[in-house]
Design an enzyme around this catalytic site. Structure first.
Site, PDB file in Angstrom:
ATOM      1  N   PRO A 145     -15.415  11.433   4.840  1.00 17.97           N
ATOM      2  CA  PRO A 145     -16.222  10.655   5.799  1.00 17.97           C
ATOM      3  C   PRO A 145     -17.577  10.249   5.211  1.00 17.97           C
ATOM      4  O   PRO A 145     -18.032   9.132   5.432  1.00 17.97           O
ATOM      5  CB  PRO A 145     -16.390  11.608   6.980  1.00 17.97           C
ATOM      6  CG  PRO A 145     -15.248  12.580   6.877  1.00 17.97           C
ATOM      7  CD  PRO A 145     -14.878  12.666   5.429  1.00 17.97           C
ATOM      8  N   SER A 165       0.836  -1.204   0.000  1.00 23.34           N
ATOM      9  CA  SER A 165       0.000   0.000   0.000  1.00 23.34           C
ATOM     10  C   SER A 165       0.865   1.245   0.000  1.00 23.34           C
ATOM     11  O   SER A 165       0.582   2.219  -0.705  1.00 23.34           O
ATOM     12  CB  SER A 165      -0.897   0.043   1.245  1.00 23.34           C
ATOM     13  OG  SER A 165      -1.782  -1.047   1.252  1.00 23.34           O
ATOM     14  N   TRP A 203      -9.483   8.046   5.828  1.00 23.51           N
ATOM     15  CA  TRP A 203      -8.923   6.782   5.331  1.00 23.51           C
ATOM     16  C   TRP A 203      -7.736   7.018   4.403  1.00 23.51           C
ATOM     17  O   TRP A 203      -7.570   6.295   3.428  1.00 23.51           O
ATOM     18  CB  TRP A 203      -9.976   5.964   4.563  1.00 23.51           C
ATOM     19  CG  TRP A 203     -11.185   5.655   5.353  1.00 23.51           C
ATOM     20  CD1 TRP A 203     -12.426   6.180   5.193  1.00 23.51           C
ATOM     21  CD2 TRP A 203     -11.259   4.737   6.439  1.00 23.51           C
ATOM     22  NE1 TRP A 203     -13.281   5.655   6.115  1.00 23.51           N
ATOM     23  CE2 TRP A 203     -12.589   4.759   6.888  1.00 23.51           C
ATOM     24  CE3 TRP A 203     -10.342   3.914   7.082  1.00 23.51           C
ATOM     25  CZ2 TRP A 203     -13.022   3.992   7.962  1.00 23.51           C
ATOM     26  CZ3 TRP A 203     -10.774   3.148   8.133  1.00 23.51           C
ATOM     27  CH2 TRP A 203     -12.092   3.184   8.566  1.00 23.51           C
ATOM     28  N   HIS A 247     -15.288  -4.375  -3.863  1.00 24.30           N
ATOM     29  CA  HIS A 247     -15.573  -5.530  -4.712  1.00 24.30           C
ATOM     30  C   HIS A 247     -16.850  -5.298  -5.529  1.00 24.30           C
ATOM     31  O   HIS A 247     -16.886  -5.506  -6.739  1.00 24.30           O
ATOM     32  CB  HIS A 247     -15.726  -6.747  -3.791  1.00 24.30           C
ATOM     33  CG  HIS A 247     -15.966  -8.037  -4.515  1.00 24.30           C
ATOM     34  ND1 HIS A 247     -14.961  -8.764  -5.076  1.00 24.30           N
ATOM     35  CD2 HIS A 247     -17.116  -8.712  -4.764  1.00 24.30           C
ATOM     36  CE1 HIS A 247     -15.462  -9.849  -5.638  1.00 24.30           C
ATOM     37  NE2 HIS A 247     -16.771  -9.844  -5.472  1.00 24.30           N
ATOM     38  N   ARG A 297       2.082 -31.028  10.103  1.00 26.39           N
ATOM     39  CA  ARG A 297       1.153 -31.187  11.219  1.00 26.39           C
ATOM     40  C   ARG A 297       0.594 -32.603  11.203  1.00 26.39           C
ATOM     41  O   ARG A 297      -0.038 -33.021  10.218  1.00 26.39           O
ATOM     42  CB  ARG A 297       0.008 -30.168  11.084  1.00 26.39           C
ATOM     43  CG  ARG A 297      -1.079 -30.322  12.110  1.00 26.39           C
ATOM     44  CD  ARG A 297      -0.570 -29.967  13.494  1.00 26.39           C
ATOM     45  NE  ARG A 297      -1.634 -30.104  14.490  1.00 26.39           N
ATOM     46  CZ  ARG A 297      -1.424 -29.971  15.794  1.00 26.39           C
ATOM     47  NH1 ARG A 297      -0.200 -29.675  16.247  1.00 26.39           N
ATOM     48  NH2 ARG A 297      -2.398 -30.125  16.638  1.00 26.39           N
ATOM     49  N   GLU A 312      -9.797   1.226  -3.107  1.00 27.77           N
ATOM     50  CA  GLU A 312      -9.596   1.235  -4.562  1.00 27.77           C
ATOM     51  C   GLU A 312     -10.808   0.660  -5.292  1.00 27.77           C
ATOM     52  O   GLU A 312     -10.670  -0.072  -6.262  1.00 27.77           O
ATOM     53  CB  GLU A 312      -8.360   0.405  -4.935  1.00 27.77           C
ATOM     54  CG  GLU A 312      -7.092   0.881  -4.275  1.00 27.77           C
ATOM     55  CD  GLU A 312      -6.490   2.063  -4.996  1.00 27.77           C
ATOM     56  OE1 GLU A 312      -6.911   2.342  -6.128  1.00 27.77           O
ATOM     57  OE2 GLU A 312      -5.624   2.711  -4.410  1.00 27.77           O
ATOM     58  N   GLY A 313     -11.980   1.029  -4.807  1.00 27.80           N
ATOM     59  CA  GLY A 313     -13.208   0.503  -5.385  1.00 27.80           C
ATOM     60  C   GLY A 313     -13.554  -0.802  -4.711  1.00 27.80           C
ATOM     61  O   GLY A 313     -12.805  -1.775  -4.809  1.00 27.80           O
TER      62      GLY A 313
HETATM   63  C1  LIG Z   1      -6.993   0.885   4.998  1.00 28.66           C
HETATM   64  C2  LIG Z   1      -7.636   1.815   4.029  1.00 28.66           C
HETATM   65  C3  LIG Z   1      -6.858   2.729   3.322  1.00 28.66           C
HETATM   66  C4  LIG Z   1      -7.443   3.627   2.443  1.00 28.66           C
HETATM   67  N1  LIG Z   1      -6.633   4.533   1.797  1.00 28.66           N
HETATM   68  C5  LIG Z   1      -7.240   5.518   1.053  1.00 28.66           C
HETATM   69  C6  LIG Z   1      -6.459   6.543   0.473  1.00 28.66           C
HETATM   70  O1  LIG Z   1      -5.240   6.543   0.587  1.00 28.66           O
HETATM   71  N2  LIG Z   1      -7.086   7.530  -0.195  1.00 28.66           N
HETATM   72  C7  LIG Z   1      -8.427   7.553  -0.345  1.00 28.66           C
HETATM   73  O2  LIG Z   1      -8.943   8.492  -0.938  1.00 28.66           O
HETATM   74  N3  LIG Z   1      -9.197   6.578   0.178  1.00 28.66           N
HETATM   75  C8  LIG Z   1      -8.635   5.568   0.875  1.00 28.66           C
HETATM   76  N4  LIG Z   1      -9.421   4.581   1.421  1.00 28.66           N
HETATM   77  C9  LIG Z   1     -10.870   4.674   1.293  1.00 28.66           C
HETATM   78  C10 LIG Z   1     -11.477   3.673   0.342  1.00 28.66           C
HETATM   79  O3  LIG Z   1     -11.167   3.999  -0.968  1.00 28.66           O
HETATM   80  C11 LIG Z   1     -12.988   3.647   0.607  1.00 28.66           C
HETATM   81  O4  LIG Z   1     -13.143   2.998   1.853  1.00 28.66           O
HETATM   82  C12 LIG Z   1     -13.747   2.943  -0.466  1.00 28.66           C
HETATM   83  O5  LIG Z   1     -13.787   3.719  -1.616  1.00 28.66           O
HETATM   84  C13 LIG Z   1     -15.169   2.599  -0.032  1.00 28.66           C
HETATM   85  O6  LIG Z   1     -15.789   3.667   0.551  1.00 28.66           O
HETATM   86  P1  LIG Z   1     -16.523   3.534   1.969  1.00 28.66           P
HETATM   87  O7  LIG Z   1     -15.582   2.893   2.884  1.00 28.66           O
HETATM   88  O8  LIG Z   1     -17.037   4.848   2.303  1.00 28.66           O
HETATM   89  O9  LIG Z   1     -17.688   2.516   1.716  1.00 28.66           O
HETATM   90  P2  LIG Z   1     -19.119   2.838   1.117  1.00 28.66           P
HETATM   91  O10 LIG Z   1     -18.985   3.529  -0.156  1.00 28.66           O
HETATM   92  O11 LIG Z   1     -19.965   3.460   2.157  1.00 28.66           O
HETATM   93  O12 LIG Z   1     -19.633   1.368   0.837  1.00 28.66           O
HETATM   94  C14 LIG Z   1     -20.194   0.520   1.861  1.00 28.66           C
HETATM   95  C15 LIG Z   1     -20.734  -0.746   1.196  1.00 28.66           C
HETATM   96  O13 LIG Z   1     -21.767  -0.402   0.308  1.00 28.66           O
HETATM   97  C16 LIG Z   1     -21.502  -0.903  -0.988  1.00 28.66           C
HETATM   98  N5  LIG Z   1     -22.004   0.026  -1.963  1.00 28.66           N
HETATM   99  C17 LIG Z   1     -21.728   1.352  -2.091  1.00 28.66           C
HETATM  100  N6  LIG Z   1     -22.399   1.855  -3.117  1.00 28.66           N
HETATM  101  C18 LIG Z   1     -23.127   0.855  -3.662  1.00 28.66           C
HETATM  102  C19 LIG Z   1     -24.004   0.761  -4.750  1.00 28.66           C
HETATM  103  N7  LIG Z   1     -24.295   1.772  -5.527  1.00 28.66           N
HETATM  104  N8  LIG Z   1     -24.590  -0.416  -5.012  1.00 28.66           N
HETATM  105  C20 LIG Z   1     -24.316  -1.490  -4.261  1.00 28.66           C
HETATM  106  N9  LIG Z   1     -23.461  -1.462  -3.237  1.00 28.66           N
HETATM  107  C21 LIG Z   1     -22.883  -0.294  -2.939  1.00 28.66           C
HETATM  108  C22 LIG Z   1     -20.018  -1.077  -1.050  1.00 28.66           C
HETATM  109  O14 LIG Z   1     -19.671  -2.056  -1.996  1.00 28.66           O
HETATM  110  C23 LIG Z   1     -19.713  -1.498   0.352  1.00 28.66           C
HETATM  111  O15 LIG Z   1     -19.932  -2.874   0.486  1.00 28.66           O
HETATM  112  C24 LIG Z   1      -8.842   3.633   2.263  1.00 28.66           C
HETATM  113  C25 LIG Z   1      -9.618   2.687   2.938  1.00 28.66           C
HETATM  114  C26 LIG Z   1      -9.026   1.775   3.799  1.00 28.66           C
HETATM  115  C27 LIG Z   1      -9.878   0.772   4.515  1.00 28.66           C
END
Ligand SMILES: Cc1cc2nc3c(=O)[nH]c(=O)nc-3n(C[C@H](O)[C@H](O)[C@H](O)COP(=O)(O)OP(=O)(O)OC[C@H]3O[C@@H](n4cnc5c(N)ncnc54)[C@H](O)[C@@H]3O)c2cc1C
Lengths: 305, 251, 405
Positions: free
Chosen positions: C152, C109, C180, C384, C286, C381-382
């Site tokens: 957020p 990362s 994040w 799954h 094992r 990074e998007g």
């Molecule tokens: C350890 C870590 C490091 C990171 N580093 C960075 C970084 O350096 N820079 C940065 O900008 N970001 C970073 N991120 C953020 C990361 O890119 C986001 O967490 C990610 O884009 C998802 O956003 P969210 O967590 O808000 O989830 P949400 O968007 O709230 O999604 C929650 C759930 O809902 C689902 N969902 C959302 N929309 C839909 C839809 N339309 N239809 C069906 N399902 C949906 C998702 O698949 C997921 O299962 C990091 C995250 C982590 C955990």
């Protein structure tokens, strides 16, 4: 045939490997001449049974180890096959003598028999090389791989002075700051585990280690609990080691520990629990408390010639 | 100043060694590396490159695959590369003669090598090359301080460590060095591939590549170990010690 | 019954360190240079990551020596050319990610964010002065960058971000918060995406700019050896020359993400290989019910499944690398590989954990760490499912991200 042995240099008396070289020479048959570079011990050497001639070499170049001037000074005194002990100095000098004479050198053999047939471990003991060579060669023999010859001889002693000059100067001796051997590089490792009871008992392992020239290792349990350096830790999250000999003292043999040491060539385990898993991988297991077995082992090691 | 480093390509020390028909089966060796002590020799030469502007020449002798070790050496900073091609067994004297000839041809003032190679574990090369060149040799070295034409080195002896001084030309055989090995850099790797390699054969070095006095050689697996033995009580310790000595041959 | 020792002696068990699974010999398709780079990174991971990673995770730190050593290997910003960057192939970049992630996803990362998310936008969208000022030092790891897109309240939907920039005299003033953000607290500069007059633009914010702070987020159960932070902008003032002139709109951040996601598709293979390697060697040693558990069909089935999935993932990653290098890729190709490879890696980590029994939950073995890490990798990074939606849109022509057309 004729064999010339170059004795390992020693402050006083003869080095224990000399009698072993003599025994190897006798095994090949023929006469046996011993050259003693600088140093001392010509009297003792002449008393080893099987030695025909002893020649002590003196001269400025013998004031400290200089393989190249030593080999130059010896070249005219050497006859036939040359034997040395495969110590670091013996190997360096042996290679230099061979090049001086334009012949091959075969290092670190563990078995020698007429013909001349030799065996030597290669690939850190993962294979054995078997060689047949003419008598025209230099051979270094691993210390303690051959039974020593008995005393009881009385060979003629001569001496010769060399005019070779030394080409390197020793500036100072650096007191070896009791530098500990790293487990990942050691040929022998003695490791302790929870069974030792207390971190202070690692001193006992240190004592045996310094006799054997071994490194001291530890299991994760004691590294974590007793705050020992992580560099000592052998096992899954520590070092993976493959020494020739691994002695596990008070280590039960959790699978994580075994992962780090089970490829060791020989494993000795000392544990009072006869069912400890470490015994499943041990070549030699001693079911006893370490307090009794370790000193007994240490005494036996010290008693080795 | 020109520093020649003798490097040997060996199976990585973690490689599994398979034997067939009395020879090591090279096809089973996944990874070849520069022999570990040679790496310390190379590191020390690279220090000389930095400290006194030495030109570092890496020399290897071996089959085609060995040229990879030259590229590895170039990747960390070796300036010139020399490959003496030779397939198969070779006697120690012929090998040393070829290396010494290559050292002469590149015009080196100092030779650095590992104390022994990780495959044959012999430890003859540095000392033999020194003799053929008629240069002094310092063995078991862990550190060299170079100034123009003069060296101070730390070597290990039975008695402990000592500092010795020696003048150029001379040969050093390396033990584990005090300096940390440098990590190669990607740019170095890319440039290394483009670095020309001087190729030699035994014939053009005028060396008789015979196997010396060795008339037969073969490799076998070490003898099967006896099954594990368990002894009762501390009184068995001397017995175990004597087996370690006589049966296992490890102490 | 064969004893453990017997198995070793007969050669059934050989543990000689990490052996990367490569059943189809896919690495033979690499160039010599790519293989050399692989070996350098792999050796570095063996000597500098594996012995230290568990402790770093326990303490929740990214070691500064990792930054220095990764920098001196010269692998940051791998596929970028000029400005002191390595100029390697995308395939080489992928191989680097794979080897780093075999050590830990947090290490990968660090490199992904530095190279693809911070260096890349400067390289592609920055001014000449910006490139010269930042890229050479970022390539050596002297300067660390981070990438602030997620907020957020806006994760999968960054287009609706609320962080704002306004022009004010000779500079810009930023207000808002990012969350994040990998490398945030240790970064010397942040690539921040914010709306200027309603249009998403990229800005370079330096760590000492007034009104900027980057507090670390604590308490992660995943990617513990990676720094994750908030970026807070309170009337943060930056000079005019810090805007990235070359891009407007979501295309900016998305083109960075394409490169990072590509690297992840290789990286996940590294995690999977590590989990497979551990499972195989554990299963061989094992012993339960008198035999190594590897002798039981259920375990063999699991190992065979891992081998199958890893081999497929390797081929996907390799072929995608070819497409990246020849310029014949579309973003959906990357979505497929990122989604698939992370998915199987996570599943392999779970199955590997299962094979390790109770030992699998200990930090003596790397599997639970990889498993926990991959949960993040699956989301960032998007997620799954966002990649499923991207593919769904590609297949049907109908976007399903939102209910509105
Ligand atoms: C350890 C870590 C490091 C990171 N580093 C960075 C970084 O350096 N820079 C940065 O900008 N970001 C970073 N991120 C953020 C990361 O890119 C986001 O967490 C990610 O884009 C998802 O956003 P969210 O967590 O808000 O989830 P949400 O968007 O709230 O999604 C929650 C759930 O809902 C689902 N969902 C959302 N929309 C839909 C839809 N339309 N239809 C069906 N399902 C949906 C998702 O698949 C997921 O299962 C990091 C995250 C982590 C955990």
């Amino acid at each position: 045939m004729t064999v010339t042995i170059i004795a390992e240099q020693q402050q006083e008396g003869t080095h224990p490997t000399l009698a072993q070289m003599v025994s190897a020479a006798k095994g090949l048959g023929g006469t046996c001449k011993v050259i003693i570079p600088g140093g001392s011990g010509e009297q003792e050497a002449s008393n080893i049974s099987g030695v025909d001639k002893v020649m002590k070499m003196t001269g400025e170049c013998f004031s400290s180890f200089d393989s190249q001037s030593w080999s130059s000074s010896m070249k005219n005194s050497i006859e036939g096959t040359v034997l040395l002990a495969a110590t670091p100095a013996g190997r360096e000098l042996g290679a230099s003598i061979a090049a001086e004479l334009g012949i091959s050198v075969i290092q670190d053999v563990t078995s020698i028999s007429p013909g001349i047939k030799l065996e030597r471990p290669v690939y850190s003991g993962k294979a054995i090389e078997n060689l047949t060579t003419s008598e025209n060669c230099v051979i270094t023999i691993r210390p303690n791989s051959i039974e020593a010859a008995e005393m009881g001889g009385s060979a003629e002693i001569t001496s010769q002075d060399s005019t070779e000059s030394i080409r390197l100067a020793v500036l100072e001796a650096i007191a070896k700051a009791s530098e500990k051997i790293d487990v990942s590089e050691a040929d022998i490792i003695i490791s302790g585990g929870r069974g030792l009871g207390d971190a202070s008992n690692f001193e006992k392992l240190e004592e045996v280690a310094s006799t054997l020239g071994a490194a001291v290792g530890a299991s994760r349990a004691v590294v974590d609990e007793w705050g020992l350096p992580h560099s000592m830790q052998v096992g899954q999250t520590g070092k993976t080691v493959t020494p020739a000999l691994y002695i596990a003292v008070g280590i039960s043999g959790a699978i994580q520990h075994l992962a780090g040491m089970r490829s060791s060539r020989y494993i000795v385990a000392i544990n009072k629990d006869p069912d400890a898993p470490i015994f499943a991988v041990a070549d030699y297991g001693i079911v006893a408390s370490w307090e009794d077995a370790l000193p007994a082992m240490h005494d036996a090691i010290k008693a080795l010639p | 100043m020109k520093a020649a480093v003798l490097i040997k390509q060996v199976p990585d020390t973690t490689a599994k060694i398979d034997i067939s028909g009395g020879e090591v089966d090279e096809s089973g060796i996944a990874k070849w590396s520069i022999s570990p002590y040679d790496e310390y020799a190379l590191e020390s030469a690279l220090q000389m490159q930095k400290d006194v502007g030495a030109t570092v020449v890496a020399i290897t002798l071996g089959p085609d695959r060995a040229s990879k070790s030259l590229v590895d050496a170039a990747a960390v900073g070796a300036d010139e590369l020399v490959h003496i091609s030779h397939e198969g067994a070779i006697g120690s004297f012929a090998l040393q003669t070829a290396l010494a000839e290559a050292v002469k041809r590149v015009g080196a003032d100092v030779v650095l090598a590992g104390k022994q190679a990780a495959d044959t574990n012999a430890g003859s090369t540095a000392s033999g090359v020194a003799k053929i060149l008629n240069w002094p040799c310092v063995g078991l070295v862990s550190k060299i301080d170079a100034s123009e034409g003069e060296f101070e080195a730390t070597r290990s002896t039975v008695a402990g460590l000592e500092r010795v001084s020696v003048s150029s030309p001379c040969v050093f055989a390396f033990d584990k060095g005090e300096d940390k090995l440098r990590i190669p850099n990607v740019r170095g790797i890319m440039m290394a591939k483009k670095k020309p390699v001087q190729k030699h054969t035994m014939a053009d070095l005028e060396v008789d590549a015979s196997n010396g006095g060795i008339t037969e050689s073969s490799v076998t697996y070490p003898p099967q170990k006896p099954p594990g033995q368990k002894f009762e009580g501390a009184s068995s310790a001397p017995e175990v010690v004597s087996r370690l000595r006589d049966e296992a041959n490890v102490i | 019954m064969r004893t453990l020792k017997g198995l070793y002696l007969s050669g059934c068990i050989d543990i000689m360190g990490y052996e990367a699974l490569d059943f189809y010999d896919v690495d033979s398709l690499l160039t010599d240079e790519e293989r050399m780079i692989r070996d350098v990174v792999r050796d570095w991971v063996d000597s500098s990551v594996i012995p230290k990673i568990e402790n770093a995770c326990r303490e929740g730190v990214f070691l500064d020596e990792w930054r220095q050593e990764i920098g001196s290997m010269g692998i940051l910003g791998a596929p970028l050319k000029g400005y002191g960057c390595p100029g390697l192939s995308y395939t080489a970049y992928g191989v680097i990610c794979r080897e780093l992630e075999r050590g830990d996803s947090g290490i990968r990362s660090f490199a992904s964010v530095q190279g693809s998310l911070a260096m890349y936008p400067i390289w592609d969208f920055g001014s000449e002065e910006q490139k010269e000022r930042y890229l050479p030092k970022m390539a050596t790891g002297e300067l660390i960058g981070c990438f602030g897109l997620t907020e957020p309240d806006y994760g999968s939907n960054p287009g609706d971000m609320v962080t704002k920039a306004v022009e004010d005299g000779d500079g810009f003033v930023l207000n808002g918060a990012k969350m994040w953000i990998t490398n945030g607290t240790i970064a010397d500069l942040a690539i921040v995406w914010a709306k200027l007059d309603g249009v998403i633009r990229g800005f370079i914010v330096e760590k000492d700019d007034p009104g900027f702070s980057a507090p670390e987020m604590k308490g992660k159960h995943s990617l513990k050896a990676s720094v994750t932070s908030e970026l807070v902008f309170q009337d943060c003032r930056i000079p005019k020359d810090r805007i990235l002139p070359g891009v407007k709109g979501l295309r900016g951040p998305f083109s960075c993400l394409n490169n990072a996601r590509y690297g992840i598709s290789w990286g996940a293979v590294g995690s999977a290989q590590a989990c497979y390697d551990s499972a195989r060697s554990y299963a061989m040693s094992r012993i339960q019910f008198d035999h190594p558990i590897a002798a039981y069909q259920l375990i063999q089935n699991k190992l065979a499944w891992m081998l199958r999935e890893i081999t497929k993932a390797q081929l996907l990653a390799y072929h995608l690398g070819e497409k990246k290098d020849s310029g014949t890729w579309i973003p959906e190709h990357i979505s497929l590989a990122k989604m698939n490879n992370v998915d199987i890696a996570l599943e392999i980590a779970r199955v590997s954990r299962d094979i390790h029994g109770a030992n699998g939950i200990l930090d003596e073995y790397p599997v639970m760490r990889h498993m926990a890490n991959l949960e993040s990798v699956k989301t960032y990074e998007g997620t799954h499912d966002i990649h499923n939606l991207i593919l769904g849109r590609h297949i049907t022509g109908i976007q399903a991200f939102t209910r509105e057309a």
